[in-house]
Design a protein around this motif. Structure first.
Motif, PDB file in Angstrom:
ATOM      1  N   VAL A   1       0.845  -1.193   0.000  1.00 40.15           N
ATOM      2  CA  VAL A   1       0.000   0.000   0.000  1.00 40.15           C
ATOM      3  C   VAL A   1       0.878   1.239   0.000  1.00 40.15           C
ATOM      4  CG1 VAL A   1      -1.910  -1.146   1.190  1.00 40.15           C
ATOM      5  CG2 VAL A   1      -0.198   0.115   2.507  1.00 40.15           C
ATOM      6  N   SER A   2       0.306   2.327  -0.462  1.00 42.59           N
ATOM      7  CA  SER A   2       1.012   3.605  -0.432  1.00 42.59           C
ATOM      8  C   SER A   2       0.843   4.252   0.932  1.00 42.59           C
ATOM      9  CB  SER A   2       0.471   4.543  -1.505  1.00 42.59           C
ATOM     10  OG  SER A   2       0.668   3.992  -2.790  1.00 42.59           O
ATOM     11  N   GLU A   3       1.844   4.971   1.345  1.00 39.30           N
ATOM     12  CA  GLU A   3       1.752   5.674   2.620  1.00 39.30           C
ATOM     13  C   GLU A   3       0.577   6.639   2.580  1.00 39.30           C
ATOM     14  OE1 GLU A   3       5.329   7.682   3.756  1.00 39.30           O
ATOM     15  OE2 GLU A   3       4.776   7.680   5.871  1.00 39.30           O
ATOM     16  N   GLY A   4      -0.219   6.604   3.648  1.00 39.71           N
ATOM     17  CA  GLY A   4      -1.402   7.449   3.712  1.00 39.71           C
ATOM     18  C   GLY A   4      -2.666   6.769   3.242  1.00 39.71           C
ATOM     19  N   ALA A   5      -2.515   5.661   2.554  1.00 39.44           N
ATOM     20  CA  ALA A   5      -3.690   4.917   2.086  1.00 39.44           C
ATOM     21  C   ALA A   5      -4.267   4.097   3.232  1.00 39.44           C
ATOM     22  CB  ALA A   5      -3.301   4.011   0.922  1.00 39.44           C
ATOM     23  N   SER A   6      -5.497   3.641   3.029  1.00 39.22           N
ATOM     24  CA  SER A   6      -6.129   2.802   4.041  1.00 39.22           C
ATOM     25  C   SER A   6      -5.677   1.357   3.858  1.00 39.22           C
ATOM     26  CB  SER A   6      -7.655   2.903   3.931  1.00 39.22           C
ATOM     27  OG  SER A   6      -8.076   2.401   2.678  1.00 39.22           O
TER      28      SER A   6
ATOM     29  N   LEU B   1      -8.397  -6.684  10.186  1.00 43.20           N
ATOM     30  CA  LEU B   1      -7.641  -5.579  10.780  1.00 43.20           C
ATOM     31  C   LEU B   1      -7.652  -4.400   9.825  1.00 43.20           C
ATOM     32  CD1 LEU B   1      -5.644  -4.798  13.168  1.00 43.20           C
ATOM     33  CD2 LEU B   1      -3.820  -5.491  11.606  1.00 43.20           C
ATOM     34  N   ARG B   2      -7.843  -3.208  10.367  1.00 47.88           N
ATOM     35  CA  ARG B   2      -7.918  -2.027   9.503  1.00 47.88           C
ATOM     36  C   ARG B   2      -7.118  -0.877  10.098  1.00 47.88           C
ATOM     37  NH1 ARG B   2     -14.026  -3.012   9.185  1.00 47.88           N
ATOM     38  NH2 ARG B   2     -14.177  -1.390  10.772  1.00 47.88           N
ATOM     39  N   LYS B   3      -6.689   0.002   9.184  1.00 51.60           N
ATOM     40  CA  LYS B   3      -6.080   1.261   9.596  1.00 51.60           C
ATOM     41  C   LYS B   3      -6.418   2.297   8.547  1.00 51.60           C
ATOM     42  CE  LYS B   3      -1.922   3.419  11.422  1.00 51.60           C
ATOM     43  NZ  LYS B   3      -0.532   3.236  11.897  1.00 51.60           N
ATOM     44  N   PRO B   4      -6.913   3.454   8.940  1.00 48.40           N
ATOM     45  CA  PRO B   4      -7.377   4.451   7.958  1.00 48.40           C
ATOM     46  C   PRO B   4      -6.250   5.044   7.121  1.00 48.40           C
ATOM     47  CG  PRO B   4      -8.209   4.936  10.174  1.00 48.40           C
ATOM     48  CD  PRO B   4      -7.184   3.862  10.310  1.00 48.40           C
TER      49      PRO B   4
END
Lengths: 113, 116
Positions: A13-18, A76-79
């Protein structure tokens, strides 16, 4: 057979992506559920756990996970992902009838600038 | 307080030799687990100690593997006649276990074993 499945071996994933990492289990009754993180060269660290109650649990480092009984899942999630989140993530399950931990095979997360 | 410690941190041995891996759990933790993590693999459960109960040895891959926990504290995992396929990181974890269910496992840094 009882099992813990993490279907994604590797995610980028790209930095800043969810971010969402999947975990499915196959146990009869609702087990105890955990997510651990293993950073390069580090030991495993608990991110969060679910025993009962509110199905959305908050953990450290801005992570959260949602227990969905109908789907036997604990994703598991992170915005917004940070470069320091690059690590190996393990889902773990303890059947309600025992104390043995069963771990998934892990999902490796790469974060690109 | 101190966390879970393991020694040695690295061990290189020759095929056929015996090795002993040590784990010092967090003081007061009644449960102790050993796992094996091979390259690119998840954690493979080996053995579980809970208080004074008989250990759950269901994960030990062969009779070359054994473990003991003395005085409800320190644990030693012994691998006899090591084979190359035993090469892995051996992780120890401890936790409190109460009536409400299993508590968080605290992991040690692991022992990286290489069998030549």
């Amino acid at each position: 057979a009882q099992s813990v499945t993490q279907p994604d071996i590797h995610i980028t994933v790209s930095e800043g992506a969810s971010l969402e990492l999947r975990c499915n289990y196959s146990y009869g009754a609702t087990p105890y559920l955990f997510w651990y993180v293993q950073s390069p060269g580090q030991g495993l660290q608990l991110l969060l756990k679910y025993f009962s109650g509110d199905t959305l649990v908050q953990g450290i480092k801005g992570f959260e996970a949602e227990f969905k009984r109908s789907q036997s899942s604990f994703n598991l999630r992170k915005p917004s992902v940070h470069w320091s989140d690059a690590a190996e993530y393990f889902c773990a399950v303890v059947p309600s009838s025992g104390n043995q931990f069963y771990f998934g095979t892990g999902t490796s997360l790469t974060v690109i600038p | 307080g101190a966390g879970v410690s393991q020694s040695p941190s690295n061990k290189v041995t020759e095929k056929g030799k015996d090795v002993e891996l040590r784990c010092d759990p967090i003081s007061g933790h009644t449960a102790l687990y050993w796992y094996r993590q091979s390259l690119g693999q998840g954690l493979e459960f080996l053995i579980y100690f809970q208080g004074n109960s008989a250990p759950d040895k269901s994960g030990l891959p062969s009779d070359r593997f054994s473990a003991e926990r003395t005085g409800g504290s320190v644990s030693t995992l012994t691998i006899q006649r090591t084979q190359q396929e035993d090469s892995a990181v051996y992780l120890c974890a401890s936790s409190l276990t109460g009536p409400g269910g299993p508590d968080t496992q605290y992991f040690g840094p692991g022992t990286r074993l290489l069998v030549l």
